[in-house]
Design a protein around this motif. Structure first.
Motif, PDB file in Angstrom:
ATOM      1  N   GLY A  11       0.787  -1.225   0.000  1.00 45.94           N
ATOM      2  CA  GLY A  11       0.000   0.000   0.000  1.00 45.94           C
ATOM      3  C   GLY A  11       0.818   1.273   0.000  1.00 45.94           C
ATOM      4  O   GLY A  11       0.250   2.367  -0.105  1.00 45.94           O
ATOM      5  N   TYR A  12       2.161   1.143   0.105  1.00 44.74           N
ATOM      6  CA  TYR A  12       2.995   2.353   0.059  1.00 44.74           C
ATOM      7  C   TYR A  12       4.055   2.194  -1.026  1.00 44.74           C
ATOM      8  O   TYR A  12       5.045   1.488  -0.856  1.00 44.74           O
ATOM      9  CB  TYR A  12       3.667   2.650   1.402  1.00 44.74           C
ATOM     10  N   GLU A  13       3.805   2.857  -2.154  1.00 45.51           N
ATOM     11  CA  GLU A  13       4.632   2.716  -3.349  1.00 45.51           C
ATOM     12  C   GLU A  13       5.291   4.047  -3.682  1.00 45.51           C
ATOM     13  O   GLU A  13       4.675   5.111  -3.561  1.00 45.51           O
ATOM     14  CB  GLU A  13       3.757   2.248  -4.515  1.00 45.51           C
ATOM     15  N   ILE A  14       6.550   3.980  -4.107  1.00 43.04           N
ATOM     16  CA  ILE A  14       7.295   5.179  -4.463  1.00 43.04           C
ATOM     17  C   ILE A  14       7.889   5.025  -5.861  1.00 43.04           C
ATOM     18  O   ILE A  14       8.000   3.912  -6.382  1.00 43.04           O
ATOM     19  CB  ILE A  14       8.425   5.449  -3.459  1.00 43.04           C
ATOM     20  N   SER A  15       8.278   6.131  -6.470  1.00 46.66           N
ATOM     21  CA  SER A  15       9.027   6.069  -7.722  1.00 46.66           C
ATOM     22  C   SER A  15      10.472   5.687  -7.402  1.00 46.66           C
ATOM     23  O   SER A  15      11.020   6.066  -6.361  1.00 46.66           O
ATOM     24  CB  SER A  15       8.980   7.416  -8.441  1.00 46.66           C
ATOM     25  N   ALA A  80      -2.908  15.823  -6.007  1.00 44.71           N
ATOM     26  CA  ALA A  80      -1.978  16.175  -4.931  1.00 44.71           C
ATOM     27  C   ALA A  80      -1.602  14.954  -4.099  1.00 44.71           C
ATOM     28  O   ALA A  80      -0.458  14.840  -3.633  1.00 44.71           O
ATOM     29  CB  ALA A  80      -2.584  17.260  -4.051  1.00 44.71           C
ATOM     30  N   ASN A  81      -2.535  14.049  -3.937  1.00 46.52           N
ATOM     31  CA  ASN A  81      -2.284  12.870  -3.101  1.00 46.52           C
ATOM     32  C   ASN A  81      -1.376  11.844  -3.761  1.00 46.52           C
ATOM     33  O   ASN A  81      -0.977  10.864  -3.117  1.00 46.52           O
ATOM     34  CB  ASN A  81      -3.606  12.213  -2.713  1.00 46.52           C
ATOM     35  N   ARG A  82      -1.044  12.052  -5.039  1.00 48.57           N
ATOM     36  CA  ARG A  82      -0.056  11.178  -5.683  1.00 48.57           C
ATOM     37  C   ARG A  82       1.357  11.471  -5.186  1.00 48.57           C
ATOM     38  O   ARG A  82       2.249  10.630  -5.316  1.00 48.57           O
ATOM     39  CB  ARG A  82      -0.107  11.371  -7.197  1.00 48.57           C
ATOM     40  N   VAL A  83       1.564  12.644  -4.619  1.00 47.14           N
ATOM     41  CA  VAL A  83       2.889  13.028  -4.139  1.00 47.14           C
ATOM     42  C   VAL A  83       3.244  12.226  -2.891  1.00 47.14           C
ATOM     43  O   VAL A  83       2.426  12.051  -1.982  1.00 47.14           O
ATOM     44  CB  VAL A  83       2.934  14.538  -3.817  1.00 47.14           C
ATOM     45  N   ARG A  84       4.472  11.750  -2.849  1.00 43.89           N
ATOM     46  CA  ARG A  84       5.026  11.110  -1.668  1.00 43.89           C
ATOM     47  C   ARG A  84       6.205  11.954  -1.196  1.00 43.89           C
ATOM     48  O   ARG A  84       7.122  12.240  -1.973  1.00 43.89           O
ATOM     49  CB  ARG A  84       5.510   9.687  -1.982  1.00 43.89           C
TER      50      ARG A  84
END
Length: 358
Positions: A11-15, A80-84
């Protein structure tokens, strides 16, 4: 081309390329703040969703917060919620013996306000000297902040196994460790990377391009010594000294350039790809300030190193082992040349001086 992603936890994915923030801090040379904030949106739209900053990177949390707020207002919460955002909590060295839990939580509350977020996505914990004060109590505050919903994930930064192990034994779920790791600096391979993999901790790697030294700009350039305008260049020039003489560094740049030419990409792309291909590496942090740097940043997702490339690099690296010892050990020595350029009290003193500079 599609940007590679990595899950640090379900559930927590990053580039897999993270846009770095240290180069945007106040003492790293001139920065056009408005352009830097505006250009963050281009990175987000290209798939570079993850941004790195810290409570001690002066002004950077506020810049990212301004960017998120602007996107939220113009394009809505879904975009905006796509930002990590990966920030850090780094209490001042001078306060380690006396800092109170309320002070630690106040730093978290300040980061939330600066970033204009209801929850911090990842907080990376660092304690300058684990022999001072009570670092376990400091991280315990962050765990309580997790329970309150102020923090989603916890990680550490600039620690090796000995510093990190006690926190795992105390029951903390650490999803990542941020460490300096590049083709010049392979200290993470001296045990930490394998240990992290065994403990479900993934590496987030900074210094991937050595502050810009691993670019065409420095190919064929005479040794500049240490006359630089910012600490970033001094820091990584010291790493080059540990890697080998300047002539061997130039050999590495030429080899990276040859491999890049073969694949139709820049030498910095090859250096970044090398890091991304190392075991247990989740992402590389790249200090691309503006949107004009984006095309080259994205090249890394269009290239694959082959066996000949790897063999050639391995042969050169066998002659230049680079910095020795544990992660951040050189920098942790406050009396050594790596440690003397650090600033240790930026949380409360943004104009903190490096050691020996008054």
């Amino acid at each position: 081309m599609s940007v590679e992603t990595q899950a640090l936890r379900p559930g927590y994915e990053i580039s897999r390329v993270i846009k770095g923030g240290w180069q945007l801090a106040g003492d790293h040379g001139p920065v056009d703040r408005a352009d830097a904030v505006r250009d963050m949106e281009a990175f987000l739209d290209a798939g570079i969703t993850t941004f790195d900053c810290a409570d001690i990177y002066v002004g950077v949390e506020e810049m990212i917060g301004q960017f998120i707020a602007d996107v939220r207002q113009r394009r809505g919460a879904d975009v905006a919620n796509r930002v990590r955002v990966h920030t850090k909590l780094v209490p001042d060295l001078g306060l380690l013996e006396s800092i109170q839990p309320k002070d630690v939580e106040a730093i978290i509350d300040r980061s939330l306000k600066r970033l204009q977020l209801e929850q911090l996505h990842l907080v990376q914990f660092y304690w300058w000297d684990v022999a001072m004060g009570d670092p376990l109590a400091g991280l315990e505050v962050l765990k309580r902040c997790q329970e309150k919903g102020k923090i989603a994930q916890l990680g550490t930064t600039n620690w090796d196994i000995a510093e990190t192990q006690p926190f795992l034994e105390a029951g903390f779920d650490l999803v990542s460790t941020q460490v300096q790791y590049s083709i010049l600096d392979r200290r993470a391979e001296n045990g930490l990377a394998a240990w992290a993999g065994d403990n479900s901790i993934q590496l987030l790697c900074y210094g991937t391009l050595a502050g810009g030294f691993l670019t065409e700009r420095w190919l064929g350039v005479d040794d500049p010594g240490f006359a630089f305008e910012n600490r970033s260049l001094i820091k990584y020039r010291l790493i080059i000294d540990e890697f080998g003489p300047w002539s061997v560094f130039q050999e590495l740049l030429r080899l990276l350039k040859d491999i890049g030419d073969k694949h139709g990409v820049s030498l910095s792309t090859i250096a970044t790809r090398w890091v991304l291909d190392r075991p247990h590496v989740a992402a590389a942090i790249v200090g691309a300030r503006y949107a004009r740097h984006l095309p080259m940043t994205l090249e890394v997702f269009d290239v694959a190193l082959d066996a000949d490339d790897t063999a050639a690099l391995d042969a050169l690296l066998g002659r230049a082992p680079g910095p020795q010892g544990k992660v951040f050990a050189l920098e942790r020595d406050r009396n050594g040349r790596h440690g003397r350029i650090m600033k240790y009290n930026l949380n409360t003193k943004p104009d903190d001086k490096v050691l020996g500079s008054g």
